[in-house]
Scaffold this motif. Structure first.
Motif, PDB file in Angstrom:
ATOM      1  N   ASN A 150       0.827  -1.204   0.000  1.00  0.00           N
ATOM      2  CA  ASN A 150       0.000   0.000   0.000  1.00  0.00           C
ATOM      3  C   ASN A 150       0.863   1.256   0.000  1.00  0.00           C
ATOM      4  O   ASN A 150       0.595   2.218  -0.724  1.00  0.00           O
ATOM      5  N   LEU A 151       1.895   1.237   0.816  1.00  0.00           N
ATOM      6  CA  LEU A 151       2.781   2.392   0.939  1.00  0.00           C
ATOM      7  C   LEU A 151       3.432   2.730  -0.399  1.00  0.00           C
ATOM      8  O   LEU A 151       3.473   3.903  -0.810  1.00  0.00           O
ATOM      9  N   LEU A 152       3.933   1.729  -1.079  1.00  0.00           N
ATOM     10  CA  LEU A 152       4.619   1.957  -2.354  1.00  0.00           C
ATOM     11  C   LEU A 152       3.647   2.402  -3.449  1.00  0.00           C
ATOM     12  O   LEU A 152       3.966   3.274  -4.257  1.00  0.00           O
ATOM     13  N   GLN A 185      11.342   4.679  -2.632  1.00  0.00           N
ATOM     14  CA  GLN A 185      12.105   3.437  -2.693  1.00  0.00           C
ATOM     15  C   GLN A 185      12.244   2.899  -1.265  1.00  0.00           C
ATOM     16  O   GLN A 185      12.384   3.671  -0.312  1.00  0.00           O
ATOM     17  N   ILE A 186      12.199   1.578  -1.139  1.00  0.00           N
ATOM     18  CA  ILE A 186      12.315   0.942   0.178  1.00  0.00           C
ATOM     19  C   ILE A 186      13.393  -0.123   0.121  1.00  0.00           C
ATOM     20  O   ILE A 186      13.498  -0.868  -0.859  1.00  0.00           O
ATOM     21  N   THR A 187      14.190  -0.196   1.173  1.00  0.00           N
ATOM     22  CA  THR A 187      15.080  -1.333   1.369  1.00  0.00           C
ATOM     23  C   THR A 187      14.686  -2.014   2.671  1.00  0.00           C
ATOM     24  O   THR A 187      14.637  -1.364   3.726  1.00  0.00           O
ATOM     25  N   VAL A 188      14.352  -3.268   2.586  1.00  0.00           N
ATOM     26  CA  VAL A 188      13.973  -4.051   3.758  1.00  0.00           C
ATOM     27  C   VAL A 188      15.174  -4.858   4.215  1.00  0.00           C
ATOM     28  O   VAL A 188      15.820  -5.536   3.402  1.00  0.00           O
ATOM     29  N   VAL A 189      15.470  -4.792   5.513  1.00  0.00           N
ATOM     30  CA  VAL A 189      16.487  -5.675   6.081  1.00  0.00           C
ATOM     31  C   VAL A 189      15.778  -6.634   7.025  1.00  0.00           C
ATOM     32  O   VAL A 189      15.065  -6.222   7.938  1.00  0.00           O
ATOM     33  N   SER A 190      15.936  -7.919   6.752  1.00  0.00           N
ATOM     34  CA  SER A 190      15.271  -8.949   7.541  1.00  0.00           C
ATOM     35  C   SER A 190      16.048 -10.249   7.408  1.00  0.00           C
ATOM     36  O   SER A 190      17.023 -10.335   6.651  1.00  0.00           O
ATOM     37  N   ASN A 191      15.586 -11.265   8.140  1.00  0.00           N
ATOM     38  CA  ASN A 191      16.215 -12.573   8.075  1.00  0.00           C
ATOM     39  C   ASN A 191      16.291 -13.045   6.627  1.00  0.00           C
ATOM     40  O   ASN A 191      15.305 -12.971   5.891  1.00  0.00           O
ATOM     41  N   ALA A 192      17.431 -13.546   6.222  1.00  0.00           N
ATOM     42  CA  ALA A 192      17.683 -13.870   4.817  1.00  0.00           C
ATOM     43  C   ALA A 192      16.634 -14.801   4.228  1.00  0.00           C
ATOM     44  O   ALA A 192      16.244 -14.650   3.064  1.00  0.00           O
ATOM     45  N   VAL A 193      16.128 -15.748   5.014  1.00  0.00           N
ATOM     46  CA  VAL A 193      15.202 -16.748   4.503  1.00  0.00           C
ATOM     47  C   VAL A 193      13.887 -16.137   4.047  1.00  0.00           C
ATOM     48  O   VAL A 193      13.160 -16.717   3.239  1.00  0.00           O
ATOM     49  N   LEU A 208       7.266  -7.043  -4.851  1.00  0.00           N
ATOM     50  CA  LEU A 208       7.059  -5.619  -4.577  1.00  0.00           C
ATOM     51  C   LEU A 208       7.998  -4.768  -5.428  1.00  0.00           C
ATOM     52  O   LEU A 208       9.222  -4.871  -5.306  1.00  0.00           O
ATOM     53  N   GLU A 209       7.418  -3.928  -6.273  1.00  0.00           N
ATOM     54  CA  GLU A 209       8.237  -3.017  -7.075  1.00  0.00           C
ATOM     55  C   GLU A 209       8.832  -1.926  -6.186  1.00  0.00           C
ATOM     56  O   GLU A 209       8.207  -1.465  -5.236  1.00  0.00           O
ATOM     57  N   ARG A 210      10.037  -1.525  -6.512  1.00  0.00           N
ATOM     58  CA  ARG A 210      10.762  -0.487  -5.766  1.00  0.00           C
ATOM     59  C   ARG A 210      11.037  -0.886  -4.318  1.00  0.00           C
ATOM     60  O   ARG A 210      11.248  -0.045  -3.455  1.00  0.00           O
TER      61      ARG A 210
END
Length: 344
Positions: free
Chosen positions: A27-29, A36-44, A52-54
């Motif tokens: 929704n945000l995007l 632009q968003i960069t998500v940092v989370s557990n690799a799996v 998700l685009e962008r």
């Protein structure tokens, strides 16, 4: 306030919690096309964000090179080299994410932290004088953080679901029967959130007799072993647990007609694809704000007890000692919910 152009989103923790961020980010995007968003989370968990685009993903290896304070600092340096983020959204608000957020704040970035609503959740789960009311959903709590960063977002379920994924060749054979496909996920992280396995097995037996095709979901090890025993015992039953990659499991879930689960990750994974979920609730309650995205309240299976909910996450042993919140749920109650959805 000038809206940020690129934000870092931090969300570690369990699969269900991470999955709940996806419809909010979508929704945000869609509503902020410059973002632009960069998500940092557990690799799996990377496959959750691939549609998700962008939205970019940076893997965290919290048991390996990103373990401990030194590891979080190493993760910070990696992220800092990627791009000069305008702001940071800490969707987790625990020690790891707080340290990471503090490092970015010191470097001049605006940081917004999740309000978990701990006080009102204590009022909901205490033994006496409970305040049983619907609390703010976690989806809305996430959205509020982005608004504080100057990014308007309205949560619209119709705009935030993934389409069915194409089934890989490795799993396509599971969907060639022409029968309705029901996923059964009988396990949860904590015992207090689990429907008794012997009662779930009765449900599975009835569904097989009704000519449904059943796919069993669970973790590796003991869970997979139990489900394999069920597969060996019943026809039209397929144990998915431990046999496929996470991305392949997502593809399978996206093509289900119905998912039956606890208050667990599989409820949230199915919700990403608008798969209706019959969810069984014991020690926990949807009032705490962790219900599946876009799911209908009428599909919940639960009973009213003075002691419910006794915890937010189901991680506290039953103080009654009889786990009545689950044992008193009749198999027929679950089967009726499945039939109601199946006949729509």
């Amino acid at each position: 306030m000038q809206a940020p152009a690129h934000i870092l989103v931090i969300r570690f923790s369990s699969m269900g919690d991470v999955a709940m961020t996806v419809p909010v980010l979508r929704n945000l995007l869609e509503q902020n096309p410059q973002l632009q968003i960069t998500v940092v989370s557990n690799a799996v968990f990377q496959p959750l964000f691939e549609g998700l685009e962008r939205c970019h993903f940076h893997p965290a290896f919290l048991r390996e090179q990103h373990k401990g304070i030194a590891g979080i600092y190493r993760l910070y340096k990696e992220l800092k080299l990627l791009i000069a983020f305008d702001a940071v959204a800490d969707l987790h608000n625990v020690l790891r994410s707080q340290i990471l957020g503090t490092l970015f704040r010191v470097s001049g970035r605006k940081v917004s932290k999740l309000n978990k609503g701990r006080d009102e959740k204590k009022q909901l789960t205490r033994k006496t004088d409970k305040e049983c009311r619907q609390l703010t959903s976690m989806h809305e709590r996430y959205a509020e953080m982005f608004r504080k960063l100057g990014l308007p977002v309205s949560l619209r379920a119709e705009d935030a679901a993934y389409e069915k994924m194409q089934l890989p060749v490795s799993v396509a054979h599971l969907f060639t029967t022409g029968k309705k496909q029901i996923g059964i996920a009988p396990f949860a992280q904590y015992r207090e959130k689990m429907y008794p396995l012997e009662k779930m097995k009765v449900i599975v037996s009835h569904l097989v007799d009704e000519n449904y095709s059943i796919l069993l979901f669970g973790g590796r090890g003991e869970e997979a072993a139990v489900l394999q025993q069920w597969e060996d015992e019943f026809a039209s039953l397929h144990n998915v647990a431990g046999k496929y990659s996470f991305k392949e499991e997502l593809a399978i879930i996206s093509n289900l007609d119905i998912m039956v689960s606890m208050d667990s990750a599989n409820m949230h994974l199915a919700s990403l694809f608008k798969v209706p979920v019959v969810s069984i609730w014991g020690a926990t309650h949807h009032y705490a704000g962790f219900y599946g995205w876009g799911q209908e309240i009428k599909n919940i299976v639960e009973i009213d007890l003075y002691c419910r909910p006794c915890s937010v996450f189901g991680n506290i042993p039953c103080y009654r000692g009889d786990h009545a919140c689950m044992h008193r749920i009749e198999e027929s109650m679950v089967l009726q919910k499945i039939a109601d959805i199946s006949n729509i």
